[in-house]
Design a protein around this motif. Structure first.
Motif, PDB file in Angstrom:
ATOM      1  N   ILE A  67      -3.483   0.400   9.603  1.00 31.20           N
ATOM      2  CA  ILE A  67      -3.101  -0.840   8.892  1.00 31.20           C
ATOM      3  C   ILE A  67      -2.885  -0.545   7.410  1.00 31.20           C
ATOM      4  CG2 ILE A  67      -3.848  -3.154   8.189  1.00 31.20           C
ATOM      5  CD1 ILE A  67      -5.202  -3.526  10.781  1.00 31.20           C
ATOM      6  N   ALA A  71       0.624  -1.367   5.804  1.00 29.17           N
ATOM      7  CA  ALA A  71       0.389  -2.781   5.449  1.00 29.17           C
ATOM      8  C   ALA A  71       1.673  -3.502   5.034  1.00 29.17           C
ATOM      9  CB  ALA A  71      -0.657  -2.877   4.350  1.00 29.17           C
ATOM     10  N   TYR A  74       4.087  -3.886   7.991  1.00 29.49           N
ATOM     11  CA  TYR A  74       3.599  -4.900   8.935  1.00 29.49           C
ATOM     12  C   TYR A  74       3.797  -6.300   8.354  1.00 29.49           C
ATOM     13  CZ  TYR A  74       1.212  -1.312  11.800  1.00 29.49           C
ATOM     14  OH  TYR A  74       0.915  -0.249  12.600  1.00 29.49           O
ATOM     15  N   LEU A  94      -3.289 -10.007   7.668  1.00 31.58           N
ATOM     16  CA  LEU A  94      -3.821  -8.642   7.580  1.00 31.58           C
ATOM     17  C   LEU A  94      -5.223  -8.575   6.953  1.00 31.58           C
ATOM     18  CD1 LEU A  94      -0.666  -6.608   6.442  1.00 31.58           C
ATOM     19  CD2 LEU A  94      -1.519  -6.964   8.735  1.00 31.58           C
ATOM     20  N   MET A 183       0.623  -0.199  16.612  1.00 36.28           N
ATOM     21  CA  MET A 183      -0.577   0.062  15.808  1.00 36.28           C
ATOM     22  C   MET A 183      -1.661   0.744  16.653  1.00 36.28           C
ATOM     23  SD  MET A 183      -2.804  -2.716  13.707  1.00 36.28           S
ATOM     24  CE  MET A 183      -3.697  -3.419  15.081  1.00 36.28           C
TER      25      MET A 183
END
Ligand code: NAD
Length: 523
Positions: A67, A71, A74, A94, A183
């Motif tokens: 992540i 980040a 996403y 997130l 992911m």
């Protein structure tokens, strides 16, 4: 929209809520594909359990690294999929994942550890324990409004305890479904531990009736009912995280500036498409007009636009929502409510609805009774906080609520009186992001809790274990019964009176009857 591709396979045709343009097509998984995914998750289960909690927590840390690495990508893809501002994708999708991962990294061992519990004195010599074991394959069905967070938190909560997962993301946000698949792949999870089946309601229905051991469902009440009814056939446990009509109670002694900013954010973040969105604002009459005036100013300085426009509020993600929002507003207007700001669909491209304030809302209006799930702030004037609590509770939903007062003791008293799953005093929405607090609703808002300790335990079976040293030939309660009635009665009366030690006397006499029977003598 569902279509068919050139190979004759049903597809989700994903159109951008921002531009109205085609974003891509995603194959819909049919019943067979769902069964295959569940079978892979079933095969992966034993190894995943055997890998142990430390290894599973280490795998979760890899999710955090992935992540971290992606980040911005996403956030971009979630924003393109939903239309929400990039800031929303960061803070509401997130942000909470690392918070939850860190919380469980520190606490999962303690939460899931076997533990000794008390054993009543009458069960002499015995010891009692609790243990938890994973349910197996968990089917997770998620909605489109927070498609990342509302999938990933239940997934990691289920995985930590040793379950494997099959996720069915919403057909409205398939791009985010792919982000989640990627992911977990990049984080190196073994095949079958996290399966993703893209599809519509039929795919979800196939998952519910497949060989899963629990369904964790987030979505509307109407679908929740269907899911529960279908799950009853086997039966398997179902957790339902459903809609809300959250009350915000503003007392005359509140910090009004903060309450106004909170009402605007809590009701309009993600264009109001949030289960814990502020949907009913009860304001004490002496500050009502001042509050409405301040709210109007606050709402009218907000900007509306796509993810690239650094706006406060994005479009409506799902065109069907525009019809619901419009119909609620029209019906309320006809019934006498007044639109103070907004109230209209905005010019496209994209499905934008103006941030709306509506006053004079009454209990008979749909905008009061049903979930609107759009950028609308209905304001209701009340005599005092007591009336507000009565109105807040007299509703089919009970998800979250907030209370606004500078008297924190009063705030806690009102919080205790509200019938819902979570209440904030002088804040909105935030409690959902505290991993230590359980989350869920009462009444039509749902069944069950996740987040906090419940978040891990809700995916586990509890096993009760009792251990006896096994030295006595028989227990006083066992056969033969002949000659035991009077002593059983005495023991019972003593237990009722809390005389636990004294109850041991009659039990000893019952034991003697056992011994004589063991030696072949009659009572
Ligand atoms: P929805 O009920 O239409 O769909 C939710 C999911 O269920 C989707 O993935 C859909 O494909 C699937 N589905 C549809 N029919 C199904 C069936 N027969 N069997 C199994 N699955 C089926 O809800 P939505 O419009 O995606 O989401 C909005 C609703 O979700 C709102 O009511 C909102 O309040 C609620 N919600 C609740 C929470 C919460 O935590 N309590 C969070 C977010 C959203």
């Amino acid at each position: 929209m569902v279509d068919e591709n050139t190979l004759g396979k049903k597809t989700i045709v994903k159109v951008s809520p921002v531009t109205g343009k085609l974003m891509g097509e995603f194959e819909i998984c049919g019943e067979q594909e769902v069964k295959q995914s569940v079978a892979r998750a079933r095969r992966a289960f034993e190894k995943w359990v055997d890998s142990g909690l430390d290894a599973r927590l280490a795998a979760m840390q890899r999710v955090k690294q992935v992540i971290l690495k992606h980040a911005e990508d996403y956030a971009r893809r979630i924003s393109d999929d939903t239309g929400k501002p990039m800031v929303d994708s960061l803070i509401t999708e997130l942000f909470s994942i690392p918070l939850f991962l860190e919380h469980y990294r520190k606490r999962a061992k303690k939460i899931l550890a076997p533990r000794k519990v008390r054993t009543p004195l009458v069960f002499q010599h015995k010891k009692s324990y609790l243990e938890y074991f994973p349910m197996g394959v968990i089917g997770i069905i998620s909605p489109w409004n927070f498609p990342f967070q509302l999938s990933v938190i239940p997934i990691i909560s289920a995985l930590i305890g040793g379950n494997t997962v099959v996720l069915k993301p919403s057909e409205v946000t398939p791009v985010t479904g792919e982000v989640i698949r990627e992911m977990f792949e990049e984080a190196g999870f073994p095949q079958g531990v996290v399966e993703v089946v893209q599809g519509d309601g039929a795919t979800g229905a196939a998952l519910v009736t497949s060989d899963v051991d629990k369904i964790f469902f987030t979505g509307s009440v109407a679908t929740g009912r269907k899911v529960m009814a279908a799950a009853a056939a086997r039966p398997i446990p179902v957790e339902l995280e459903l809609g809300g009509k959250d009350a915000m109670i503003i007392c005359a002694d509140a910090n009004l500036k903060r309450a106004v900013r909170a009402a605007a954010w809590g009701g309009l973040v993600n264009a109001g498409q949030m289960c814990i969105s502020v949907e009913r604002i009860f304001v004490e009459e002496e500050i009502h007009d001042e509050f409405v005036g301040m709210l109007k100013k606050e709402v009218e300085r907000l900007t509306v636009g796509g993810p690239d426009q650094d706006a406060d509020m994005g479009p409506i993600t799902f065109p069907k929502q525009i019809q619901i929002v419009t119909s609620h507003i029209e019906q309320a207007r006809e019934a006498g409510a007044q639109i103070i700001s907004g109230g209209n669909v905005m010019d496209g491209p994209g499905d934008y609805f103006a941030p709306t304030i509506i006053v004079g809302v009454t209990r008979d209006m749909n905008i009061y009774r049903e979930e609107t799930f759009g950028p609308v702030l209905p304001v209701i004037k009340v005599k005092d906080s007591r009336e507000a609590v009565e109105l807040a509770n007299d509703h089919q939903y009970g998800l979250a609520a907030s209370v606004w007062t500078s008297d924190l003791k009063k705030g806690r008293t009102i919080a205790s009186a509200l019938e819902c799953g979570q209440v904030m005093v002088n804040d909105v929405v935030a409690s959902v992001a505290n991993p230590a607090l359980p989350f869920g609703g009462v009444k039509s808002s749902g069944i069950g809790r996740y987040h906090g300790e419940e978040g891990l335990l809700s995916f586990m079976h509890t096993k009760a274990i009792m251990v006896d040293p096994g030295k006595l030939e028989a227990e006083p309660f066992w056969f033969p019964y002949a000659g035991k009635y009077q002593d059983a009665l005495k023991a019972f009366y003593m237990l009722v009176q809390g005389k636990f030690l004294a109850a041991l006397g009659p039990l000893k006499r019952m034991d003697k009857i056992n011994k004589r029977a063991g030696e072949g003598k009659n009572a």
